[in-house]
Write a protein that holds these residues in place. Structure first.
Motif, PDB file in Angstrom:
ATOM      1  N   ASP A  13       0.780  -1.258   0.127  1.00 41.20           N
ATOM      2  CA  ASP A  13       0.005   0.088  -0.019  1.00 41.20           C
ATOM      3  C   ASP A  13       1.066   1.247  -0.130  1.00 41.20           C
ATOM      4  O   ASP A  13       2.127   1.349   0.367  1.00 41.20           O
ATOM      5  N   SER A  14       0.500   2.559  -0.448  1.00 39.32           N
ATOM      6  CA  SER A  14       1.060   3.497  -0.540  1.00 39.32           C
ATOM      7  C   SER A  14       1.026   4.261   0.975  1.00 39.32           C
ATOM      8  O   SER A  14      -0.184   4.483   1.507  1.00 39.32           O
ATOM      9  N   PRO A  15       2.287   5.158   1.077  1.00 40.05           N
ATOM     10  CA  PRO A  15       2.015   5.930   2.241  1.00 40.05           C
ATOM     11  C   PRO A  15       0.988   7.060   2.222  1.00 40.05           C
ATOM     12  O   PRO A  15       0.558   7.576   3.375  1.00 40.05           O
ATOM     13  N   ASP A  16       0.985   7.383   1.120  1.00 34.57           N
ATOM     14  CA  ASP A  16      -0.172   8.476   0.833  1.00 34.57           C
ATOM     15  C   ASP A  16      -1.269   8.284   1.327  1.00 34.57           C
ATOM     16  O   ASP A  16      -2.136   9.147   1.636  1.00 34.57           O
ATOM     17  N   SER A  36       5.577  -3.889   9.818  1.00 35.93           N
ATOM     18  CA  SER A  36       6.107  -4.380  11.268  1.00 35.93           C
ATOM     19  C   SER A  36       6.480  -3.491  12.313  1.00 35.93           C
ATOM     20  O   SER A  36       6.657  -3.501  13.212  1.00 35.93           O
ATOM     21  N   SER A  37       6.894  -2.256  11.603  1.00 34.83           N
ATOM     22  CA  SER A  37       7.182  -1.086  12.370  1.00 34.83           C
ATOM     23  C   SER A  37       6.413   0.175  12.068  1.00 34.83           C
ATOM     24  O   SER A  37       6.635   0.564  10.866  1.00 34.83           O
ATOM     25  N   VAL A  38       6.002   0.975  12.847  1.00 33.34           N
ATOM     26  CA  VAL A  38       5.385   2.134  12.694  1.00 33.34           C
ATOM     27  C   VAL A  38       5.680   3.287  13.729  1.00 33.34           C
ATOM     28  O   VAL A  38       5.813   2.749  14.961  1.00 33.34           O
ATOM     29  N   ARG A  39       6.207   4.162  13.444  1.00 33.20           N
ATOM     30  CA  ARG A  39       6.757   5.245  14.009  1.00 33.20           C
ATOM     31  C   ARG A  39       6.141   6.664  13.900  1.00 33.20           C
ATOM     32  O   ARG A  39       6.259   7.013  12.569  1.00 33.20           O
ATOM     33  N   ALA A  40       5.479   7.484  15.033  1.00 33.11           N
ATOM     34  CA  ALA A  40       5.096   8.564  14.651  1.00 33.11           C
ATOM     35  C   ALA A  40       5.989   9.480  15.337  1.00 33.11           C
ATOM     36  O   ALA A  40       6.579   9.663  16.214  1.00 33.11           O
ATOM     37  N   GLY A  54      10.135  -2.694   5.967  1.00 31.84           N
ATOM     38  CA  GLY A  54       8.779  -2.902   6.828  1.00 31.84           C
ATOM     39  C   GLY A  54       8.362  -1.807   7.914  1.00 31.84           C
ATOM     40  O   GLY A  54       7.538  -1.931   8.431  1.00 31.84           O
ATOM     41  N   ARG A  55       9.104  -0.693   7.844  1.00 31.37           N
ATOM     42  CA  ARG A  55       8.879   0.437   8.702  1.00 31.37           C
ATOM     43  C   ARG A  55       8.143   1.517   8.036  1.00 31.37           C
ATOM     44  O   ARG A  55       8.484   2.096   6.893  1.00 31.37           O
ATOM     45  N   LEU A  56       7.051   2.219   8.475  1.00 30.03           N
ATOM     46  CA  LEU A  56       6.201   3.154   8.170  1.00 30.03           C
ATOM     47  C   LEU A  56       6.590   4.282   9.071  1.00 30.03           C
ATOM     48  O   LEU A  56       6.153   4.368  10.363  1.00 30.03           O
ATOM     49  N   ASN A  57       6.859   5.216   8.472  1.00 24.75           N
ATOM     50  CA  ASN A  57       7.121   6.786   9.213  1.00 24.75           C
ATOM     51  C   ASN A  57       5.767   7.609   9.100  1.00 24.75           C
ATOM     52  O   ASN A  57       5.391   7.882   8.027  1.00 24.75           O
ATOM     53  N   ALA A  68       3.677  10.840   5.248  1.00 26.58           N
ATOM     54  CA  ALA A  68       3.982   9.357   5.508  1.00 26.58           C
ATOM     55  C   ALA A  68       5.155   8.876   4.546  1.00 26.58           C
ATOM     56  O   ALA A  68       4.974   9.144   3.451  1.00 26.58           O
ATOM     57  N   TRP A  69       5.907   8.219   5.108  1.00 23.06           N
ATOM     58  CA  TRP A  69       7.048   7.539   4.221  1.00 23.06           C
ATOM     59  C   TRP A  69       7.470   6.212   4.594  1.00 23.06           C
ATOM     60  O   TRP A  69       7.399   5.906   5.702  1.00 23.06           O
ATOM     61  N   LYS A  70       8.073   5.425   3.567  1.00 23.55           N
ATOM     62  CA  LYS A  70       8.648   4.094   3.895  1.00 23.55           C
ATOM     63  C   LYS A  70      10.022   4.408   4.598  1.00 23.55           C
ATOM     64  O   LYS A  70      10.673   5.152   4.349  1.00 23.55           O
ATOM     65  N   GLY A  71      10.222   3.190   5.443  1.00 19.21           N
ATOM     66  CA  GLY A  71      11.688   3.075   5.616  1.00 19.21           C
ATOM     67  C   GLY A  71      12.156   3.569   7.106  1.00 19.21           C
ATOM     68  O   GLY A  71      13.019   3.314   7.706  1.00 19.21           O
TER      69      GLY A  71
END
Length: 71
Positions: A13-16, A36-40, A54-57, A68-71
């Motif tokens: 899926d797209s971070p947008d 697997s990892s999400v950080r706000a 696997g990380r979404l910011n 939002a962006w990957k990595g």
């Protein structure tokens, strides 16, 4: 000889798709979709820029995902 390892994958899926959502809803949805990892992060937070599969910011302003962006 050992097999060549398969690199980890990440959701397609797209971070947008998370921009504009409430931060808690966006995090829940991202985990459901397999991140697997999400950080706000607050706007202007200094972060390292190494890419982690696997990380979404999320950059969160006023309780909503502004970026939002990957990595």
């Amino acid at each position: 000889m050992a097999p060549i390892p398969t690199p980890p994958t990440e959701p397609s899926d797209s971070p947008d798709a998370y921009v504009g959502l409430a931060a808690d809803r966006a995090e829940h949805l991202a985990r459901e979709r397999g991140w697997s990892s999400v950080r706000a992060l607050a706007p202007g937070t200094i972060v390292t820029m190494e890419y982690r599969v696997g990380r979404l910011n999320f950059e969160v302003r006023d309780g909503r995902v502004a970026r939002a962006w990957k990595g």
